[in-house]
Motif scaffolding. Structure first.
Motif, mmCIF file in Angstrom:
data_model
loop_
_atom_site.group_PDB
_atom_site.id
_atom_site.type_symbol
_atom_site.label_atom_id
_atom_site.label_comp_id
_atom_site.label_asym_id
_atom_site.label_seq_id
_atom_site.Cartn_x
_atom_site.Cartn_y
_atom_site.Cartn_z
ATOM 1 N N VAL A 81 -27.418 -15.005 4.034
ATOM 2 C CA VAL A 81 -27.450 -14.697 5.469
ATOM 3 C C VAL A 81 -28.880 -14.612 5.975
ATOM 4 O O VAL A 81 -29.218 -15.170 7.031
ATOM 5 N N PHE A 82 -29.751 -13.933 5.230
ATOM 6 C CA PHE A 82 -31.140 -13.810 5.655
ATOM 7 C C PHE A 82 -31.848 -15.163 5.659
ATOM 8 O O PHE A 82 -32.641 -15.459 6.555
ATOM 9 N N GLY A 83 -31.572 -15.973 4.651
ATOM 10 C CA GLY A 83 -32.169 -17.298 4.618
ATOM 11 C C GLY A 83 -31.700 -18.162 5.775
ATOM 12 O O GLY A 83 -32.486 -18.876 6.395
ATOM 13 N N TRP A 84 -30.399 -18.088 6.054
ATOM 14 C CA TRP A 84 -29.836 -18.847 7.183
ATOM 15 C C TRP A 84 -30.399 -18.353 8.503
ATOM 16 O O TRP A 84 -30.778 -19.154 9.363
ATOM 17 N N LEU A 85 -30.483 -17.030 8.674
ATOM 18 C CA LEU A 85 -30.975 -16.464 9.928
ATOM 19 C C LEU A 85 -32.434 -16.837 10.170
ATOM 20 O O LEU A 85 -32.826 -17.201 11.284
ATOM 21 N N GLY A 86 -33.248 -16.752 9.120
ATOM 22 C CA GLY A 86 -34.651 -17.132 9.270
ATOM 23 C C GLY A 86 -34.818 -18.591 9.633
ATOM 24 O O GLY A 86 -35.685 -18.942 10.448
ATOM 25 N N ALA A 87 -33.986 -19.457 9.061
ATOM 26 C CA ALA A 87 -34.065 -20.876 9.371
ATOM 27 C C ALA A 87 -33.635 -21.160 10.800
ATOM 28 O O ALA A 87 -34.257 -21.958 11.509
ATOM 29 N N VAL A 88 -32.566 -20.504 11.249
ATOM 30 C CA VAL A 88 -32.074 -20.727 12.611
ATOM 31 C C VAL A 88 -33.080 -20.243 13.647
ATOM 32 O O VAL A 88 -33.382 -20.942 14.623
ATOM 33 N N LEU A 89 -33.624 -19.058 13.444
ATOM 34 C CA LEU A 89 -34.589 -18.518 14.400
ATOM 35 C C LEU A 89 -35.888 -19.310 14.414
ATOM 36 O O LEU A 89 -36.566 -19.396 15.432
ATOM 37 N N GLY A 90 -36.253 -19.871 13.279
ATOM 38 C CA GLY A 90 -37.479 -20.654 13.197
ATOM 39 C C GLY A 90 -37.282 -22.145 13.350
ATOM 40 O O GLY A 90 -38.227 -22.917 13.213
ATOM 41 N N ASN A 91 -36.024 -22.571 13.603
ATOM 42 C CA ASN A 91 -35.698 -23.994 13.765
ATOM 43 C C ASN A 91 -36.123 -24.806 12.539
ATOM 44 O O ASN A 91 -36.690 -25.892 12.654
#
Length: 222
Positions: free
Chosen positions: A179-189
């Motif tokens: 979840v954290f990896g996915w969230l960081g990727a989404v927020l950072g595009n």
């Protein structure tokens, strides 16, 4: 015929600017796309802080669990790691951002002196609003670390059986890492799969190394 050709010619001339205006408008809209690099400061303090809390606390609990199966020892270790890590993150972020603030304020003063003090009040207010906030960054880091550290603590709190408890910690941490990896990727595009996989493998390695080394030292009788 000549007049008709002239009218047609004029109409043709008006079509080209219209297309140019449409293209220019499209380019302006594309140029106004969100700059994801602006998120880097709070993204680092939030998502990465939570990931640090998750991995470090889980690794501490796994390390203690490698030599001592008592649930109380694991919970106390995890809680101590949460408090110590949150304080460390807050202090480190406060010092770092305050140093950045001092540098930016000094630069503003130098620019003001070069301009002989002739600066508009609105410009000064805008620059002050853009300055980093050390207290805000420290609080965000401590909170994010605590949120991440709560995952393994909650996973282990109500399970008495040792093997089930360790499995619950690993499972909960695995889900949180994704979840954290996915969230960081989404927020950072950024690429989602690569980011989530990198965070997941890193967390697994941290827990495995801590567990293995602690088990080795504990079995050696030191």
């Amino acid at each position: 015929m000549a007049s008709n050709q002239a009218i047609s010619s004029n109409e043709a001339k008006f079509v080209v600017p219209t297309n140019d205006l449409e293209q220019q408008t499209t380019l302006e809209i594309e140029s106004k796309e969100f700059d994801y690099s602006k998120r880097s400061q709070w993204l680092r303090a939030a998502v990465l802080g939570a990931n640090d809390g998750l991995v470090s606390t889980a690794s501490l609990m796994m390390g203690v669990g490698a030599v001592k199966q008592d649930i109380k020892a694991m919970i106390l270790t995890g809680f101590a790691g949460l408090v110590a890590g949150a304080c460390s993150m807050a202090i480190g972020e406060f010092v770092s951002v305050y140093s950045q603030l001092d540098i930016e304020v000094a630069q503003m003063e130098r620019e003001k002196q070069r301009g002989n003090g002739r600066r508009r009040e609105g410009e000064d207010n805008e620059e002050k609003e853009d300055l980093p906030n050390p207290l805000q960054a420290a609080a965000a880091s401590a909170l994010a670390f605590s949120v991440g550290a709560m995952v393994p603590l909650l996973a282990a709190s109500f399970i008495r059986e040792y093997k089930v408890r360790v499995g619950a910690i690993v499972g909960a941490v695995t889900m949180a890492l994704v979840v954290f990896g996915w969230l960081g990727a989404v927020l950072g595009n950024a690429p989602v799969f690569r980011s989530a996989a990198r965070v997941l493998v890193g967390g697994w390695l941290a827990m495995a190394i801590t567990f293995g080394l602690t088990k080795l030292i504990g079995s050696s009788g030191l």
